[in-house]
Design a protein around this motif. Sequence first.
Motif, short mmCIF file in Angstrom:
data_model
loop_
_atom_site.label_atom_id
_atom_site.label_comp_id
_atom_site.label_asym_id
_atom_site.label_seq_id
_atom_site.Cartn_x
_atom_site.Cartn_y
_atom_site.Cartn_z
N GLN A 137 59.58 38.47 40.90
CA GLN A 137 60.33 39.44 41.69
C GLN A 137 59.72 39.68 43.07
N PHE A 138 58.46 39.32 43.25
CA PHE A 138 57.80 39.56 44.53
C PHE A 138 57.98 38.34 45.42
N LYS A 139 58.71 38.49 46.46
CA LYS A 139 59.04 37.36 47.35
C LYS A 139 57.95 37.19 48.40
N THR A 140 56.72 37.03 47.93
CA THR A 140 55.57 36.88 48.81
C THR A 140 54.46 36.21 48.01
N ARG A 141 53.46 35.72 48.69
CA ARG A 141 52.32 35.12 47.99
C ARG A 141 51.53 36.22 47.28
N ILE A 142 51.35 36.07 45.98
CA ILE A 142 50.66 37.09 45.21
C ILE A 142 49.78 36.43 44.16
N GLY A 143 48.61 37.01 43.93
CA GLY A 143 47.68 36.46 42.95
C GLY A 143 47.14 37.53 42.04
N PHE A 144 46.23 37.12 41.16
CA PHE A 144 45.70 38.01 40.13
C PHE A 144 44.33 37.47 39.75
N HIS A 145 43.34 38.36 39.56
CA HIS A 145 41.99 37.93 39.20
C HIS A 145 41.55 38.61 37.90
N PRO A 146 42.13 38.19 36.77
CA PRO A 146 41.87 38.86 35.49
C PRO A 146 40.66 38.31 34.75
N SER A 147 39.49 38.46 35.33
CA SER A 147 38.28 37.98 34.67
C SER A 147 37.82 39.01 33.64
N ILE A 148 36.96 38.59 32.74
CA ILE A 148 36.45 39.48 31.70
C ILE A 148 35.81 40.71 32.31
N ARG A 149 35.11 40.55 33.43
CA ARG A 149 34.40 41.69 34.01
C ARG A 149 35.33 42.63 34.78
N ASN A 150 36.60 42.28 34.88
CA ASN A 150 37.56 43.14 35.57
C ASN A 150 38.47 43.90 34.62
N PHE A 151 38.12 43.91 33.33
CA PHE A 151 38.90 44.62 32.33
C PHE A 151 38.04 45.64 31.59
N ALA A 152 38.70 46.69 31.15
CA ALA A 152 38.15 47.59 30.15
C ALA A 152 39.08 47.53 28.94
N ILE A 153 38.54 47.78 27.76
CA ILE A 153 39.35 47.80 26.54
C ILE A 153 39.38 49.23 26.03
#
Length: 279
Positions: A137-153
């Motif tokens: 849906q985002f008509k632009t360059r978009i990324g995501f950095h879902p590393s283990i150290r960037n999450f909490a459970i």
Amino acid sequence: MDLDALRALIVADSATRGQPISKLGYFCAPFRPASGPFANKVIKVYRGLSDETALERLAACHDDYAAALRTAGVPLPCTAFLLLPIEGRRVPVIVQDALPNEAMMRPLMQSGTRDETVAMMEAAGDVIATFWNNADQFKTRIGFHPSIRNFAIIDGNAVFFDTFPPLIHYSRAEMGKMLLQFSDKALMRWVGPLVQAKVTGIQDEWYSPAETLVGLVGSACRLRPHDAGAYLEWGRDFTRRRMQRWEDEALLGMVEPPRLPGYWTGFRKLLGLQGEPNV
């Protein structure tokens, strides 16, 4: 938000403002004050720039990125981006609701049983798949950095908390320059331009749906090599269940435990960034 109190906290010595809560970061060392009006916040202070236009664009892109993450279904703590005047220049500062220290995914992955860690991978994978399946849906360059150290459970669900740099609108070349401009390490800003193409390549995984999942699996395999087989099995199964659009590429990356490019592990060691064994 009391900006004067925030400014005083940032310029205070570490004993007053609180010790860094992590030394794993490439861009800064976030800290959480031990007391006061920001005791329930994590504060991230980045390098300032002399280019006011670039700073204004950064602020706008961060707001767009946080909004896009939420729109795509990514759980994100309340996060505010400020250009805070400090000692004659405006400095990028992120103020974010703190998450429990005991909920950080990386130490939980280190201490949990195999079954517990696979359940955490499923929770993180759910966020990855949800984001990418909603990102069209985002008509632009978009990324995501879902590393283990960037999450909490939290309560069995993964909460993502890394919004810098804002991976939206910037071209590949522009993001490559940002990786140098905002590096917390002077050595990286000095050496980096000599190997700009290599530095620019660091970001490519963040803009690839398949590679973000492969990166998560690879990080888990390096963190707990004795359980690598279980993580590879989970990753292949998850791909077929939740990320069929990118199945061929993702499965190709999980034939064996994924490895990081040598130049990136070399950069981290050169800069003294912690994170072994899953750098």
